[in-house]
Design an enzyme around this catalytic site. Structure first.
Site, PDB file in Angstrom:
ATOM      1  N   THR A   1       0.864  -1.191   0.000  1.00 57.02           N
ATOM      2  CA  THR A   1       0.000   0.000   0.000  1.00 57.02           C
ATOM      3  C   THR A   1       0.900   1.241   0.000  1.00 57.02           C
ATOM      4  OG1 THR A   1      -1.590  -1.263   1.289  1.00 57.02           O
ATOM      5  CG2 THR A   1      -1.861   1.132   1.276  1.00 57.02           C
TER       6      THR A   1
ATOM      7  N   LEU B   1      -8.591  -9.191  -6.937  1.00 63.28           N
ATOM      8  CA  LEU B   1      -8.922  -8.326  -5.797  1.00 63.28           C
ATOM      9  C   LEU B   1     -10.245  -8.765  -5.181  1.00 63.28           C
ATOM     10  CD1 LEU B   1      -8.073  -4.686  -7.015  1.00 63.28           C
ATOM     11  CD2 LEU B   1      -6.692  -6.229  -5.638  1.00 63.28           C
TER      12      LEU B   1
ATOM     13  N   ASN C   1     -10.007 -11.965  -2.948  1.00 64.36           N
ATOM     14  CA  ASN C   1      -9.468 -11.689  -1.610  1.00 64.36           C
ATOM     15  C   ASN C   1     -10.463 -10.894  -0.768  1.00 64.36           C
ATOM     16  OD1 ASN C   1      -7.187 -13.143  -1.915  1.00 64.36           O
ATOM     17  ND2 ASN C   1      -5.761 -11.423  -1.982  1.00 64.36           N
TER      18      ASN C   1
ATOM     19  N   PHE D   1     -13.739 -11.004  -0.940  1.00 62.01           N
ATOM     20  CA  PHE D   1     -14.812 -11.906  -0.493  1.00 62.01           C
ATOM     21  C   PHE D   1     -14.335 -12.813   0.646  1.00 62.01           C
ATOM     22  CE2 PHE D   1     -18.733 -12.242  -3.242  1.00 62.01           C
ATOM     23  CZ  PHE D   1     -18.597 -10.986  -3.809  1.00 62.01           C
TER      24      PHE D   1
ATOM     25  N   CYS E   1      -1.770  -9.664   2.222  1.00 56.97           N
ATOM     26  CA  CYS E   1      -2.619  -9.280   1.087  1.00 56.97           C
ATOM     27  C   CYS E   1      -4.033  -8.819   1.377  1.00 56.97           C
ATOM     28  CB  CYS E   1      -2.638 -10.426   0.085  1.00 56.97           C
ATOM     29  SG  CYS E   1      -1.007 -10.711  -0.595  1.00 56.97           S
TER      30      CYS E   1
ATOM     31  N   LYS F   1      -4.340  -5.049   2.249  1.00 57.09           N
ATOM     32  CA  LYS F   1      -3.850  -4.192   1.152  1.00 57.09           C
ATOM     33  C   LYS F   1      -4.756  -4.302  -0.078  1.00 57.09           C
ATOM     34  CE  LYS F   1      -0.372  -6.729  -1.375  1.00 57.09           C
ATOM     35  NZ  LYS F   1      -1.030  -6.987  -2.639  1.00 57.09           N
TER      36      LYS F   1
ATOM     37  N   ARG G   1      -8.110 -19.097  18.691  1.00 51.86           N
ATOM     38  CA  ARG G   1      -8.228 -19.902  17.466  1.00 51.86           C
ATOM     39  C   ARG G   1      -9.179 -21.076  17.599  1.00 51.86           C
ATOM     40  NH1 ARG G   1      -6.087 -17.870  12.607  1.00 51.86           N
ATOM     41  NH2 ARG G   1      -4.281 -16.624  13.115  1.00 51.86           N
TER      42      ARG G   1
HETATM   43  P1  NAD Z   1       7.465 -10.682  -1.217  1.00 51.96           P
HETATM   44  O1  NAD Z   1       7.699  -9.371  -0.561  1.00 51.96           O
HETATM   45  O2  NAD Z   1       7.606 -11.928  -0.423  1.00 51.96           O
HETATM   46  O3  NAD Z   1       8.429 -10.823  -2.487  1.00 51.96           O
HETATM   47  C1  NAD Z   1       8.611  -9.830  -3.439  1.00 51.96           C
HETATM   48  C2  NAD Z   1      10.077  -9.843  -3.890  1.00 51.96           C
HETATM   49  O4  NAD Z   1      10.233  -8.951  -4.985  1.00 51.96           O
HETATM   50  C3  NAD Z   1      11.055  -9.388  -2.812  1.00 51.96           C
HETATM   51  O5  NAD Z   1      11.990 -10.408  -2.565  1.00 51.96           O
HETATM   52  C4  NAD Z   1      11.719  -8.141  -3.419  1.00 51.96           C
HETATM   53  O6  NAD Z   1      13.094  -8.011  -3.094  1.00 51.96           O
HETATM   54  C5  NAD Z   1      11.537  -8.399  -4.900  1.00 51.96           C
HETATM   55  N1  NAD Z   1      11.630  -7.199  -5.728  1.00 51.96           N
HETATM   56  C6  NAD Z   1      11.002  -6.000  -5.559  1.00 51.96           C
HETATM   57  N2  NAD Z   1      11.300  -5.174  -6.565  1.00 51.96           N
HETATM   58  C7  NAD Z   1      12.130  -5.846  -7.405  1.00 51.96           C
HETATM   59  C8  NAD Z   1      12.767  -5.516  -8.632  1.00 51.96           C
HETATM   60  N3  NAD Z   1      12.580  -4.340  -9.211  1.00 51.96           N
HETATM   61  N4  NAD Z   1      13.555  -6.438  -9.204  1.00 51.96           N
HETATM   62  C9  NAD Z   1      13.736  -7.648  -8.626  1.00 51.96           C
HETATM   63  N5  NAD Z   1      13.154  -8.021  -7.478  1.00 51.96           N
HETATM   64  C10 NAD Z   1      12.349  -7.133  -6.872  1.00 51.96           C
HETATM   65  O7  NAD Z   1       6.004 -10.600  -1.844  1.00 51.96           O
HETATM   66  P2  NAD Z   1       5.012 -11.819  -2.132  1.00 51.96           P
HETATM   67  O8  NAD Z   1       4.298 -12.196  -0.881  1.00 51.96           O
HETATM   68  O9  NAD Z   1       5.734 -12.861  -2.902  1.00 51.96           O
HETATM   69  O10 NAD Z   1       3.927 -11.101  -3.054  1.00 51.96           O
HETATM   70  C11 NAD Z   1       4.231 -10.740  -4.391  1.00 51.96           C
HETATM   71  C12 NAD Z   1       2.955 -10.358  -5.100  1.00 51.96           C
HETATM   72  O11 NAD Z   1       2.078 -11.490  -5.155  1.00 51.96           O
HETATM   73  C13 NAD Z   1       2.138  -9.263  -4.413  1.00 51.96           C
HETATM   74  O12 NAD Z   1       1.536  -8.473  -5.402  1.00 51.96           O
HETATM   75  C14 NAD Z   1       1.079 -10.020  -3.646  1.00 51.96           C
HETATM   76  O13 NAD Z   1      -0.099  -9.256  -3.469  1.00 51.96           O
HETATM   77  C15 NAD Z   1       0.807 -11.190  -4.563  1.00 51.96           C
HETATM   78  N6  NAD Z   1       0.328 -12.406  -3.903  1.00 51.96           N
HETATM   79  C16 NAD Z   1       0.877 -12.826  -2.730  1.00 51.96           C
HETATM   80  C17 NAD Z   1       0.441 -14.016  -2.151  1.00 51.96           C
HETATM   81  C18 NAD Z   1       1.029 -14.513  -0.857  1.00 51.96           C
HETATM   82  O14 NAD Z   1       0.522 -15.499  -0.351  1.00 51.96           O
HETATM   83  N7  NAD Z   1       2.072 -13.914  -0.307  1.00 51.96           N
HETATM   84  C19 NAD Z   1      -0.523 -14.785  -2.800  1.00 51.96           C
HETATM   85  C20 NAD Z   1      -1.053 -14.336  -4.003  1.00 51.96           C
HETATM   86  C21 NAD Z   1      -0.613 -13.148  -4.553  1.00 51.96           C
HETATM   87  C1  UGA Z   2      -5.036 -15.428   1.000  1.00 52.44           C
HETATM   88  C2  UGA Z   2      -6.009 -16.140   0.049  1.00 52.44           C
HETATM   89  O1  UGA Z   2      -6.591 -17.236   0.734  1.00 52.44           O
HETATM   90  C3  UGA Z   2      -5.274 -16.634  -1.209  1.00 52.44           C
HETATM   91  O2  UGA Z   2      -6.201 -17.205  -2.102  1.00 52.44           O
HETATM   92  C4  UGA Z   2      -4.581 -15.461  -1.876  1.00 52.44           C
HETATM   93  O3  UGA Z   2      -3.836 -15.905  -2.990  1.00 52.44           O
HETATM   94  C5  UGA Z   2      -3.647 -14.800  -0.892  1.00 52.44           C
HETATM   95  O4  UGA Z   2      -4.399 -14.382   0.293  1.00 52.44           O
HETATM   96  C6  UGA Z   2      -2.999 -13.555  -1.413  1.00 52.44           C
HETATM   97  O5  UGA Z   2      -3.468 -12.953  -2.350  1.00 52.44           O
HETATM   98  O6  UGA Z   2      -2.019 -13.189  -0.766  1.00 52.44           O
HETATM   99  P1  UGA Z   2      -3.227 -16.190   2.769  1.00 52.44           P
HETATM  100  O7  UGA Z   2      -3.297 -14.775   3.206  1.00 52.44           O
HETATM  101  O8  UGA Z   2      -1.899 -16.781   2.488  1.00 52.44           O
HETATM  102  O9  UGA Z   2      -4.085 -16.385   1.427  1.00 52.44           O
HETATM  103  O10 UGA Z   2      -3.924 -17.127   3.847  1.00 52.44           O
HETATM  104  P2  UGA Z   2      -5.451 -17.422   4.242  1.00 52.44           P
HETATM  105  O11 UGA Z   2      -5.591 -18.859   4.488  1.00 52.44           O
HETATM  106  O12 UGA Z   2      -6.384 -16.798   3.299  1.00 52.44           O
HETATM  107  O13 UGA Z   2      -5.578 -16.691   5.648  1.00 52.44           O
HETATM  108  C7  UGA Z   2      -5.574 -15.290   5.762  1.00 52.44           C
HETATM  109  C8  UGA Z   2      -5.879 -14.915   7.203  1.00 52.44           C
HETATM  110  O14 UGA Z   2      -7.228 -15.211   7.529  1.00 52.44           O
HETATM  111  C9  UGA Z   2      -5.032 -15.648   8.237  1.00 52.44           C
HETATM  112  O15 UGA Z   2      -4.682 -14.760   9.269  1.00 52.44           O
HETATM  113  C10 UGA Z   2      -5.957 -16.727   8.743  1.00 52.44           C
HETATM  114  O16 UGA Z   2      -5.661 -17.167  10.040  1.00 52.44           O
HETATM  115  C11 UGA Z   2      -7.278 -15.996   8.707  1.00 52.44           C
HETATM  116  N1  UGA Z   2      -8.448 -16.914   8.614  1.00 52.44           N
HETATM  117  C12 UGA Z   2      -8.609 -17.719   7.534  1.00 52.44           C
HETATM  118  C13 UGA Z   2      -9.388 -16.919   9.635  1.00 52.44           C
HETATM  119  O17 UGA Z   2      -9.258 -16.167  10.637  1.00 52.44           O
HETATM  120  N2  UGA Z   2     -10.466 -17.742   9.524  1.00 52.44           N
HETATM  121  C14 UGA Z   2     -10.660 -18.547   8.464  1.00 52.44           C
HETATM  122  O18 UGA Z   2     -11.685 -19.277   8.439  1.00 52.44           O
HETATM  123  C15 UGA Z   2      -9.707 -18.539   7.437  1.00 52.44           C
END
Ligand code: NAD
Ligand code: UGA
Length: 477
Positions: free
Chosen positions: A97, A227, A230, A232, A282, A285, A454
């Site tokens: 964000t 978006l 997430n 929902f 996520c 944000k 929990r």
């Molecule tokens: P993260 O912070 O773990 O990883 C991002 C990486 O990108 C970092 O290691 C950073 O150093 C690198 N980076 C940034 N700018 C860069 C550049 N210009 N060149 C090379 N490397 C660069 O983030 P994440 O959790 O992997 O999330 C990445 C994206 O995926 C986000 O948009 C997030 O919303 C989305 N997403 C995350 C999850 C999740 O479970 N974490 C699930 C689905 C989608």
């Molecule tokens: C979530 C979505 O589930 C993924 O589909 C998506 O790709 C991801 O965000 C993303 O865009 O980053 P994540 O955040 O890794 O995945 O984990 P979740 O299992 O969704 O849990 C999110 C939070 O909700 C946790 O703190 C979890 O403890 C909490 N949660 C989950 C509850 O409190 N109750 C529930 O019933 C489920």
């Protein structure tokens, strides 16, 4: 025109880039995958021989890395070479964000995505398919396309010109179950215009994902669907957490309510576990991003509707330390509390936006001394999140009275309980299910409480051990 996909590069070796590329590499052994990142330490850890040192903890990830790393999966800091040789480039960088400027506090900060697009424009040599894997606001693909197109226009030498196709392919994995989610996705979503590029990307997934699970759509719907998914999911958690509070007030039991409504196939049984509030990098944000989009497009009522999901979550996180204080005779100043779990959910070492951060800060603010335990989160990360060092690190002087450092990390679960007035369970780690409460009870100070945010603990066992119990959403509290 791409004849054959030989090299794939992913920019961003984080929680998405690392596991996602590892699984795709596992499924497509004939293609080389290189995950690149600007963070040298992270790449060093991805390359570490000791697989317990990988920067991301995910059940099963170590085995996939073991199979593929050095064969067709590589981790590198070298941007130029790897972008130049790639036929497909996944952008998987963070999209936090915005902290300042227009849209601060809500809109996505696209500086990392933009920087990637510029690197791709600068170093690409072939016709390249650029895939948005990061979660992005609607119409970001336009921004990427513009950067790529302008960079090409500015090249004087026509022979060096490369061409690009931009696709949206959001990731739906959840941390803690990432490998399973990637191996057996509910769906793969691809948004784009160019048929050839779409076919190439979907053929990659067709190596293991059934065709009917690959959904094709336009770019903007794909970006917005991510978006929306997430929003929902988070909305369900805020909904059930709000009901949990009503259960506590009325004598109902939120687990019974979840069970009853979850059998309605229109509602479904998943994501109905009340807890300390959703965390993770996520949900918050992405909802705020949706709120920003709604406001931007003149739909403030829509923005306000979604913003309430985040507000209820914050309220829920704040109410827990308050009720702990109330139960502990109105003051927790100088009292020891065992905090079990710091990760935002079980089976991950990620603490981003974990409810534990706010809850621990509030307990410390009230003067409690916290003995924090987590199987995967390291004390260094907790120091960063709480913005204070544990007191044991300060010249071995246990300065309990220093308000700034009222916490200590406990490596061993059973070391966490001595002299505590309360145990607060914040993450649903399996280890906490197995606790022998009789043993714990002996080392706690009376009256001794267990606060289970929990709903993983058996109420009768706690009472039998001579402890008092509070559970989220339990009207018997
Ligand atoms: P993260 O912070 O773990 O990883 C991002 C990486 O990108 C970092 O290691 C950073 O150093 C690198 N980076 C940034 N700018 C860069 C550049 N210009 N060149 C090379 N490397 C660069 O983030 P994440 O959790 O992997 O999330 C990445 C994206 O995926 C986000 O948009 C997030 O919303 C989305 N997403 C995350 C999850 C999740 O479970 N974490 C699930 C689905 C989608
Ligand atoms: C979530 C979505 O589930 C993924 O589909 C998506 O790709 C991801 O965000 C993303 O865009 O980053 P994540 O955040 O890794 O995945 O984990 P979740 O299992 O969704 O849990 C999110 C939070 O909700 C946790 O703190 C979890 O403890 C909490 N949660 C989950 C509850 O409190 N109750 C529930 O019933 C489920």
């Amino acid at each position: 025109m791409i004849k054959e996909i030989k090299n794939i590069c992913c920019i961003g070796a984080g929680y998405v880039g690392g596991p996602t590329m590892a699984v795709i590499a596992d499924k497509c052994p004939k293609i080389n995958f290189t995950v690149i990142d600007i963070n040298e330490e992270k790449i060093r850890l991805w390359n570490s021989k000791d697989l317990s040192k990988l920067p991301v903890f995910e059940p099963g990830l170590d085995l996939v890395i073991k199979r593929c790393r050095g064969r067709n999966l590589f981790f590198s800091n070298e941007m130029k070479k790897n972008i130049a040789s790639a036929d497909i480039i996944f952008i998987s960088v963070n999209t936090p964000t915005k902290e300042k400027g227009i849209g601060a506090g809500k809109a996505s900060d696209l500086k990392y995505v933009e920087s990637c697009a510029r690197d791709v424009a600068r170093y690409s040599t072939n016709h390249t398919i650029v895939v948005e894997k990061s979660t992005l606001p609607v119409r970001t693909a336009e921004v990427i396309k513009t950067i790529l197109a302008e960079a090409q226009d500015s090249l004087k030498d026509n022979s060096k010109k490369t061409t690009f196709e931009v696709l949206s392919n959001p990731e739906f994995l959840s941390e803690g179950t990432a490998i399973k989610d990637l191996n057996e996705p509910d769906r793969v979503l691809i948004g784009g215009e160019n048929e050839e590029a779409i076919n190439i990307l979907s053929s990659l997934y067709r190596n293991w994902v059934p065709k009917e699970k690959i959904i094709l759509t336009n770019v903007w719907s794909s970006e917005l669907a991510k978006l929306t998914a997430n929003a929902f999911l988070a909305q369900r958690i805020s909904s059930i957490n709000s009901i949990a509070a009503i259960c506590e007030a009325t004598g109902a039991d939120v687990r019974e309510v979840s069970r009853a409504i979850g059998t309605d196939t229109r509602i479904g049984s998943k994501f109905l576990d009340s807890g300390p509030g959703f965390g993770g990098s996520c949900f918050k944000k992405d909802i705020l991003n949706l709120v920003y989009l709604a406001d931007y497009f003149g739909l403030p009522e829509v923005g306000a509707f979604w913003e309430e999901v985040v507000k209820i979550n914050e309220w829920n996180q704040k109410r827990i330390p308050k009720l702990i204080t109330k139960k502990l005779l109105g003051t927790i100043s100088g009292k020891r509390i065992a905090v079990l779990g710091f990760a935002f959910k079980a089976n991950t070492n990620d603490t981003r936006e974990s409810a534990a951060i706010q809850i621990c800060k509030d307990l410390i603010e009230e003067g409690a001394i916290l003995q924090i335990q987590d199987p995967k989160v390291r004390p260094k990360q907790i120091s960063i999140d709480l913005n204070m060092e544990p007191y044991e690190l300060k010249d071995n002087v246990s300065n309990h009275h220093n308000q700034k450092s009222n916490w200590i990390f406990k490596e061993e679960l059973y070391d966490s309980f001595s002299n505590t007035d309360a145990v607060v369970i914040l993450t649903e780690w399996e280890d906490y299910n197995q606790i022998e409460w009789d043993k714990v009870s002996k080392v706690m100070r009376r009256p001794a409480w267990v606060f289970d945010t929990r709903n993983i603990i058996n109420r009768e066992k706690i009472l039998k051990a001579g402890l008092k119990i509070w559970r989220i959403g339990d009207g018997l509290n």
